[in-house]
Design an enzyme around this catalytic site. Structure first.
Site, short mmCIF file in Angstrom:
data_model
loop_
_atom_site.label_atom_id
_atom_site.label_comp_id
_atom_site.label_asym_id
_atom_site.label_seq_id
_atom_site.Cartn_x
_atom_site.Cartn_y
_atom_site.Cartn_z
N HIS A 143 -2.98 -2.17 -11.81
CA HIS A 143 -3.22 -2.46 -10.53
C HIS A 143 -4.18 -3.53 -10.02
O HIS A 143 -4.19 -3.69 -8.80
CB HIS A 143 -3.24 -1.07 -9.78
CG HIS A 143 -2.77 -0.98 -8.34
ND1 HIS A 143 -1.62 -1.09 -7.91
CD2 HIS A 143 -3.46 -0.69 -7.41
CE1 HIS A 143 -1.32 -1.20 -6.77
NE2 HIS A 143 -2.70 -0.76 -6.25
N SER A 166 -0.61 -4.16 -3.15
CA SER A 166 -0.49 -2.71 -3.08
C SER A 166 0.36 -2.16 -1.79
O SER A 166 1.41 -2.62 -1.49
CB SER A 166 -1.58 -1.97 -3.26
OG SER A 166 -1.43 -0.55 -3.30
#
Length: 725
Positions: A684, A566
């Site tokens: 994610h 991320s």
């Protein structure tokens, strides 16, 4: 309770030179370049791979499939993948259960339980923290979806603990609908589904009213209320009354909120008040609203007031965490009878530690403090008198405070070498006892030592670094080393037990975790120095940590692997383009790499308050200076890099990884592989099924082992001592 969420071996792994011998294409598929130029404040920026942003375009899908095939042709042929898969499966599938999100309501304890080989955690009601066998499964996503693609985003019980609202999402999207369950029967209430309460962009939550007949919740635009481009924004607060259609839910608050508002809701212990803490995107600005017995909402603080947390006490007060003239934080007490900020008094002034949060018990306040990575819990009475610390190990993470009755609390503690466990603290005698909610370790870490040191960054700032190694490890510069970091969004990287770090150490490796600027390890100043136009400090901090590992003979560049995800994926992209000679292998997961186009995506707009915007000339200059895809240099000697992405990622658009891979493949002058692992069924990271996570880690660690030329030796089986005759 909001779930936050947040991420071997074979007898022989091939060294880099052997990769070309693997069957399958030795070169990545060609990527077309198109003449596209964007102009920002008079600066022309070429973007030849902009066409890869069109996820649904047939050519992009074809390119993506070809890259995946190239990646699989390399990774699948590495010898020893099956023994590696076996070991990683043993570690991640360790059957000792893990417990999270412990929550108390009406004397009932709720918990999220992760029990491999189940693909997803489930929600349970605990009979006792001392006897988990008395638990009752309330909601198992695997029953709803046997394929394992449905997960729990968050849950919230009524004050009496008799009903429970649960948000469920699918395929890693984090787009969650809320259902209401009867706790006694474990059955959902009929026709009680509220859509799109949670999102991967602004998150979501809810707060029940006093009698459990309804709740305030975060509502995203529905149907044609707004254009398609706006439906992940303009989050507002509505009220849902049980037994009525959700179409009849009433507006409460939020029409004047920023487009990128994100709200968290809390109910006071007596149910008379609701607090709404509203964030302005991801940058750390908050404003607070209060709903009182008169049925009206009142704004208590504005963004400029720098109040970032609130919790209701049991004494008719609201406790606030403020960073106004106190970058490490101070605690304010605000009487609910006079809920204006000028009536607040300082209960706990700023100290040496950074205050992260607090938990009000009956007659005292438990304060969670950051110490540059490790954390601790301090206790004060309701007049601010210091009552000492909760006894915990020195280099560990402590949090998750939950009422255990009166002034007693349950809390979670974990370290680099001990898995997470829940403990009970007795206010009467100050004793800590371990509960049965404790996970055992899947491997022996007793011979691992943790070295806490500091690297010196480019501007002289001291950057904390935790180094894990086996006792007796020689500092001869030959140890394979794995370094990770994050550095952003006010998120502190605290000690945590990582079974795959144990796998690395099992092989004689060194594992290191950097506490970079951009986090909140030392308060808001530490965060601010790693955000917006000062983001380059984060990359300098990480490079300083890598350099320390080399200078102090832990390793050498070709033996140093780095990984992050991320915002940590952005970190990987930035440091590998700025210092390609410093690393032997890179794993960059679900990262941002085109910082000029990021804010065009839904979640990228929430990131503007953290990263900055190309619309601002100075912020544009800073973004362009480090944007990974724009700083790849033709002919540079890049190390091997594995990029990962999830097709359903609501936080980072997968186009970032596609563009970065295409640019690096075209630019590098080495034969080191630049690979894309694009998963079609995940997002994610939140909600990823266990088996999918295992497969990703097999790819990541087999890649790292092979690139560093490390031989994997399966751990010796323990032989039982012979029984006496």
């Amino acid at each position: 309770m909001k779930l936050r969420t947040a991420m071997a071996a074979a007898a022989l792994m091939l060294p880099l030179a052997s990769l070309a011998a693997a069957k399958g294409p030795s070169k990545p598929p060609a990527t077309e370049k198109k003449d596209v130029v964007d102009t920002y404040h008079g600066t022309e920026v070429k973007d030849p791979y902009q066409w890869l942003e069109a996820t649904d375009d047939a050519k992009v899908k074809q390119w993506n499939d070809a890259q995946n095939a190239h990646t699989r042709a390399i990774l699948d042929k590495l010898p020893g993948r099956e023994p590696l898969r076996q070991r990683i499966s043993e570690l991640l599938g360790w059957k000792s259960p893990g417990y999270g999100a412990l929550t108390e309501a009406g004397g009932t304890l709720f918990v999220i339980k992760f029990q491999p080989p189940r693909q997803q955690p489930y929600l349970a009601v605990l009979g006792s923290v001392e006897d988990p066998s008395k638990e009752r499964v309330l909601l198992d996503p695997m029953v709803l979806d046997p394929k394992g693609h449905t997960t729990i985003d968050f849950f919230e019980p009524t004050l009496d603990g008799k009903k429970l609202a649960v948000s469920l999402s699918k395929n890693g999207t984090e787009s969650g609908d809320v259902s209401v369950y009867d706790v006694a029967t474990g059955k959902p209430l009929p026709n009680e589904v509220v859509p799109r309460v949670n999102g991967g962009t602004a998150g979501g939550g809810l707060a029940w009213n006093a009698d459990g007949t309804g709740f305030f919740y975060t509502r995203y635009p529905r149907g044609e209320e707004r254009p398609a481009a706006d439906r992940d924004f303009f989050q507002q607060i509505y009220f849902h009354k049980l037994g009525t259609p959700t179409e009849q839910d009433t507006y409460a608050l939020g029409k004047d909120f920023p487009r990128i508002a994100m709200s968290e809701l809390e109910t006071s212990p007596d149910g008379k008040y609701i607090a709404a803490m509203v964030a302005n995107g991801d940058g750390g600005e908050f404003m607070l609203y209060l709903h009182g017995p008169d049925g009206k909402w009142t704004q208590v603080t504005k963004f400029a007031d720098k109040v970032i947390r609130s919790r209701f006490g049991h004494d008719g007060a609201l406790y606030l965490l403020s960073r106004q003239d106190a970058p490490r934080g101070k605690v304010l007490r605000l009487p609910l009878a006079t809920p204006t900020l000028d009536k607040a008094t300082v209960l706990v002034p700023e100290g040496e530690a950074s205050i992260q949060g607090f938990f009000p018990a009956k007659t005292r306040l438990y304060i969670n403090e950051q110490l540059g990575g490790p954390s601790q819990v301090r206790i004060v009475d309701l007049k601010g008198k210091d009552l000492g610390l909760v006894p915990t190990p020195p280099v560990s993470s402590t949090g998750g405070l939950v009422s255990a009755g009166g002034d007693d609390v349950y809390f979670s503690n974990v370290s680099f070498v001990q898995p997470q466990a829940w403990y009970r603290f007795s206010a009467k005698d100050g004793q800590v006892t371990k509960t049965a909610l404790a996970r055992t370790a899947p491997l022996d870490m007793s011979d691992v030592e943790v070295v806490r040191t500091e690297a010196t960054s480019k501007d002289g700032t001291k950057v904390p670094l935790s180094i894990l190694k086996k006792k007796g490890t020689k500092l001869d510069g030959k140890n394979p080393t794995l370094l990770t970091g994050y550095g952003g969004f006010n998120i502190s990287i605290s000690p945590g037990f990582n079974a795959l770090a144990g796998l690395w150490l099992e092989q004689g490796g060194v594992y290191a975790v950097a506490n970079l600027r951009g986090g909140s390890e030392f308060g808001e100043k530490w965060h601010a120095e790693g955000s917006l136009t000062k983001k380059q400090n984060v990359f300098d901090d990480f490079y300083a940590c890598a350099k320390l590992l080399v200078d102090q003979k832990y390793t050498q560049p070709r033996k140093l692997a780095i990984q992050g995800g991320s915002n940590g994926g952005l970190l990987m992209g930035a440091v590998v383009t700025q210092h390609p000679e410093a690393y032997g292998a890179v794993v960059a997961r679900v990262g941002l790499y085109d910082m000029l186009r990021s804010e065009r995506t839904s979640n990228g707009q929430f990131n503007v308050t953290e990263y900055g915007s190309v619309k601002d000339p100075e912020q544009f200059k800073a973004l362009l200076a480090y944007s990974p895809v724009h700083n790849v240099k033709d002919g540079a000697k890049y190390p091997s890099v594995l990029f990962t992405s999830g097709a359903n990622d609501p936080r980072v658009d997968p186009f970032h990884s596609r563009k970065m891979v295409a640019r690096m493949q075209a630019a590098t002058s080495t034969k080191n592989p630049i690979l894309l692992r694009a998963d079609a069924e995940t997002g994610h990271g939140a909600g990823t099924p266990l088996n999918a996570r295992i497969e990703e880690e097999v790819d990541a660690y087999s890649f790292i082992f092979s690139q560093l030329g490390v031989k994997y030796l399966p751990p010796a089986k323990k032989v039982a001592a012979p029984k006496p005759q």
